[in-house]
Design a protein around this motif. Sequence first.
Motif, PDB file in Angstrom:
ATOM      1  N   ALA A 147       0.823  -1.211   0.000  1.00 23.10           N
ATOM      2  CA  ALA A 147       0.000   0.000   0.000  1.00 23.10           C
ATOM      3  C   ALA A 147       0.860   1.267   0.000  1.00 23.10           C
ATOM      4  O   ALA A 147       0.330   2.363  -0.191  1.00 23.10           O
ATOM      5  N   PHE A 148       2.176   1.117   0.219  1.00 20.46           N
ATOM      6  CA  PHE A 148       3.078   2.264   0.280  1.00 20.46           C
ATOM      7  C   PHE A 148       4.222   2.091  -0.717  1.00 20.46           C
ATOM      8  O   PHE A 148       4.542   0.971  -1.112  1.00 20.46           O
ATOM      9  N   PRO A 149       4.866   3.205  -1.103  1.00 22.52           N
ATOM     10  CA  PRO A 149       6.045   3.075  -1.981  1.00 22.52           C
ATOM     11  C   PRO A 149       7.186   2.400  -1.232  1.00 22.52           C
ATOM     12  O   PRO A 149       7.205   2.349   0.005  1.00 22.52           O
ATOM     13  N   ARG A 150       8.138   1.867  -1.981  1.00 23.30           N
ATOM     14  CA  ARG A 150       9.322   1.224  -1.404  1.00 23.30           C
ATOM     15  C   ARG A 150      10.551   1.907  -1.968  1.00 23.30           C
ATOM     16  O   ARG A 150      10.612   2.199  -3.167  1.00 23.30           O
ATOM     17  N   PHE A 151      11.536   2.156  -1.110  1.00 24.55           N
ATOM     18  CA  PHE A 151      12.735   2.872  -1.505  1.00 24.55           C
ATOM     19  C   PHE A 151      13.976   2.006  -1.297  1.00 24.55           C
ATOM     20  O   PHE A 151      13.985   1.109  -0.446  1.00 24.55           O
ATOM     21  N   LYS A 152      15.015   2.290  -2.042  1.00 27.75           N
ATOM     22  CA  LYS A 152      16.289   1.589  -1.838  1.00 27.75           C
ATOM     23  C   LYS A 152      16.804   1.863  -0.428  1.00 27.75           C
ATOM     24  O   LYS A 152      17.268   0.960   0.276  1.00 27.75           O
ATOM     25  N   CYS A 155      14.537   3.199   5.357  1.00 29.35           N
ATOM     26  CA  CYS A 155      14.379   3.251   6.813  1.00 29.35           C
ATOM     27  C   CYS A 155      13.306   4.238   7.251  1.00 29.35           C
ATOM     28  O   CYS A 155      12.427   3.902   8.064  1.00 29.35           O
ATOM     29  N   THR A 156      13.342   5.464   6.738  1.00 25.28           N
ATOM     30  CA  THR A 156      12.413   6.486   7.216  1.00 25.28           C
ATOM     31  C   THR A 156      11.010   6.253   6.682  1.00 25.28           C
ATOM     32  O   THR A 156      10.019   6.484   7.396  1.00 25.28           O
ATOM     33  N   ASN A 157      10.892   5.779   5.461  1.00 26.27           N
ATOM     34  CA  ASN A 157       9.593   5.397   4.921  1.00 26.27           C
ATOM     35  C   ASN A 157       8.923   4.354   5.818  1.00 26.27           C
ATOM     36  O   ASN A 157       7.726   4.444   6.121  1.00 26.27           O
ATOM     37  N   TRP A 191       8.554  12.378   5.098  1.00 29.90           N
ATOM     38  CA  TRP A 191       8.040  11.006   5.173  1.00 29.90           C
ATOM     39  C   TRP A 191       9.132   9.981   4.859  1.00 29.90           C
ATOM     40  O   TRP A 191       9.182   8.915   5.478  1.00 29.90           O
ATOM     41  N   ALA A 192      10.027  10.306   3.936  1.00 33.35           N
ATOM     42  CA  ALA A 192      10.927   9.284   3.387  1.00 33.35           C
ATOM     43  C   ALA A 192      12.413   9.562   3.545  1.00 33.35           C
ATOM     44  O   ALA A 192      13.224   8.673   3.282  1.00 33.35           O
TER      45      ALA A 192
END
Length: 287
Positions: A147-152, A155-157, A191-192
Amino acid sequence: MKKQLQYLLEKRAQFFVSKDERNVEEAVERKQRLFEKRDAEIVRCSINSQIVSKHVMETGGRLAYLAHYQFLIKHGSKMYVEEQVEERRAYFERGELVKDEKIIVSEEMVPPRLEREMLVDERISYKYDRAKAVRYAETWWNSYNPAFPRFKVDCTNFISQCLYAGGAPMTGYPNRAKGWWCKNNNWSYSWAVAHSFRWYLSGARVGLQAVEVSSPEQLMAGDVICYDFEGDGRFNHSTIVVAKDANGMPLVNAHTTNSRMRYWSYEDSTAYTPNIRYKFFHIIDRK
């Protein structure tokens, strides 16, 4: 290659428990020093692997894999399991393992300065549910909510998702430099990005709010720690407190190097330096 990799992991698992100082990897030494400092003990260690990719050449090859560590910890009268997942790469020549290394994820760029939200008459009230935030952190510490984006650098996301699961309200949409939010496949810097998140928590007066405390002992489950590994003023990691150890010190969950019930100080991390600085944030209700 799989057999050699499995032998390597079995040998590494033995090192974490062994008191033999010969042929010990630097990562093992860091972990052992931290546990000695805490007066805690690694009773058992197991490491499982999941191969992500394989590249075979004429005389050798390489494997990219995930190493899932599980440490059974004895601390005073308490026993608990700490877990950690590393991305690693193993190199082979003529059937022999010649190199094995952790894959270092490049850090994020520092975004523009955040804009402060102005106080308004109709303030947002919320009650932060710490149990729900911790439950989310335990559910998703080693996986990713679609339901949320994923980042390389995730941690903060991940920490933002935990706080949101606990009832913290989003504000500031659609200005990326304002507030704290994630909507419509877009998100605020706070957020990220670890550095923006740290500064948001220091000054937010609308929506999600926190107070900075002076020591980790003052934190509760559901609170947040921000890390400046180099001590240069640029914060590059975030974790959430999920429990306390026998000394009342925080154990945290995190993403990027996915970790569960890890000791808060990160002295066993490859990113750790003697110049490290921390910020401890206690999340507060807004009534």
